[in-house]
Scaffold this motif. Structure first.
Motif, PDB file in Angstrom:
ATOM      1  N   VAL A 180       0.830  -1.204   0.000  1.00 15.09           N
ATOM      2  CA  VAL A 180       0.000   0.000   0.000  1.00 15.09           C
ATOM      3  C   VAL A 180       0.868   1.260   0.000  1.00 15.09           C
ATOM      4  O   VAL A 180       0.599   2.211  -0.739  1.00 15.09           O
ATOM      5  CB  VAL A 180      -0.989  -0.013   1.188  1.00 15.09           C
ATOM      6  CG1 VAL A 180      -1.714   1.312   1.311  1.00 15.09           C
ATOM      7  CG2 VAL A 180      -1.986  -1.161   1.042  1.00 15.09           C
ATOM      8  N   ARG A 181       1.916   1.263   0.824  1.00 13.90           N
ATOM      9  CA  ARG A 181       2.806   2.438   0.851  1.00 13.90           C
ATOM     10  C   ARG A 181       3.472   2.653  -0.514  1.00 13.90           C
ATOM     11  O   ARG A 181       3.556   3.780  -1.003  1.00 13.90           O
ATOM     12  CB  ARG A 181       3.870   2.286   1.929  1.00 13.90           C
ATOM     13  CG  ARG A 181       3.331   2.494   3.320  1.00 13.90           C
ATOM     14  CD  ARG A 181       4.458   2.481   4.351  1.00 13.90           C
ATOM     15  NE  ARG A 181       3.937   2.554   5.692  1.00 13.90           N
ATOM     16  CZ  ARG A 181       3.518   3.678   6.278  1.00 13.90           C
ATOM     17  NH1 ARG A 181       3.563   4.816   5.621  1.00 13.90           N
ATOM     18  NH2 ARG A 181       3.058   3.647   7.509  1.00 13.90           N
ATOM     19  N   ASP A 182       3.950   1.577  -1.140  1.00 17.48           N
ATOM     20  CA  ASP A 182       4.566   1.689  -2.463  1.00 17.48           C
ATOM     21  C   ASP A 182       3.559   2.225  -3.477  1.00 17.48           C
ATOM     22  O   ASP A 182       3.891   3.091  -4.297  1.00 17.48           O
ATOM     23  CB  ASP A 182       5.105   0.335  -2.931  1.00 17.48           C
ATOM     24  CG  ASP A 182       6.333  -0.110  -2.174  1.00 17.48           C
ATOM     25  OD1 ASP A 182       6.905   0.679  -1.395  1.00 17.48           O
ATOM     26  OD2 ASP A 182       6.715  -1.296  -2.353  1.00 17.48           O
ATOM     27  N   TYR A 183       2.335   1.733  -3.431  1.00 15.77           N
ATOM     28  CA  TYR A 183       1.295   2.180  -4.342  1.00 15.77           C
ATOM     29  C   TYR A 183       0.998   3.661  -4.163  1.00 15.77           C
ATOM     30  O   TYR A 183       0.925   4.415  -5.133  1.00 15.77           O
ATOM     31  CB  TYR A 183       0.023   1.357  -4.124  1.00 15.77           C
ATOM     32  CG  TYR A 183      -1.150   1.835  -4.939  1.00 15.77           C
ATOM     33  CD1 TYR A 183      -1.285   1.475  -6.270  1.00 15.77           C
ATOM     34  CD2 TYR A 183      -2.116   2.668  -4.379  1.00 15.77           C
ATOM     35  CE1 TYR A 183      -2.356   1.925  -7.035  1.00 15.77           C
ATOM     36  CE2 TYR A 183      -3.187   3.121  -5.129  1.00 15.77           C
ATOM     37  CZ  TYR A 183      -3.304   2.754  -6.455  1.00 15.77           C
ATOM     38  OH  TYR A 183      -4.359   3.218  -7.191  1.00 15.77           O
ATOM     39  N   LEU A 184       0.820   4.091  -2.911  1.00 13.12           N
ATOM     40  CA  LEU A 184       0.509   5.488  -2.641  1.00 13.12           C
ATOM     41  C   LEU A 184       1.657   6.405  -3.029  1.00 13.12           C
ATOM     42  O   LEU A 184       1.435   7.510  -3.554  1.00 13.12           O
ATOM     43  CB  LEU A 184       0.150   5.677  -1.167  1.00 13.12           C
ATOM     44  CG  LEU A 184      -1.167   5.021  -0.731  1.00 13.12           C
ATOM     45  CD1 LEU A 184      -1.340   5.144   0.773  1.00 13.12           C
ATOM     46  CD2 LEU A 184      -2.353   5.612  -1.464  1.00 13.12           C
TER      47      LEU A 184
END
Length: 47
Positions: A39-43
């Motif tokens: 999720v952090r990578d996506y955001l």
């Protein structure tokens, strides 16, 4: 990054959950840690 965490429920297809669990084992990290990383990578990518 804050140390406090909260729990929330997400409903995913069973086959996807199985893949996530296996990837976590392969990478030596928990399912929660793997989802957090994803999720952090996506955001970050979207900002």
């Amino acid at each position: 990054m804050p140390d406090d965490k909260a729990q929330f429920n997400v409903y995913l297809p069973k086959d996807l959950i199985r893949e996530i669990k296996h990837r976590g084992v392969d990478e030596g990290i928990s399912m929660s840690a793997l989802i957090e990383k994803i999720v952090r990578d996506y955001l970050e990518e979207k900002s």
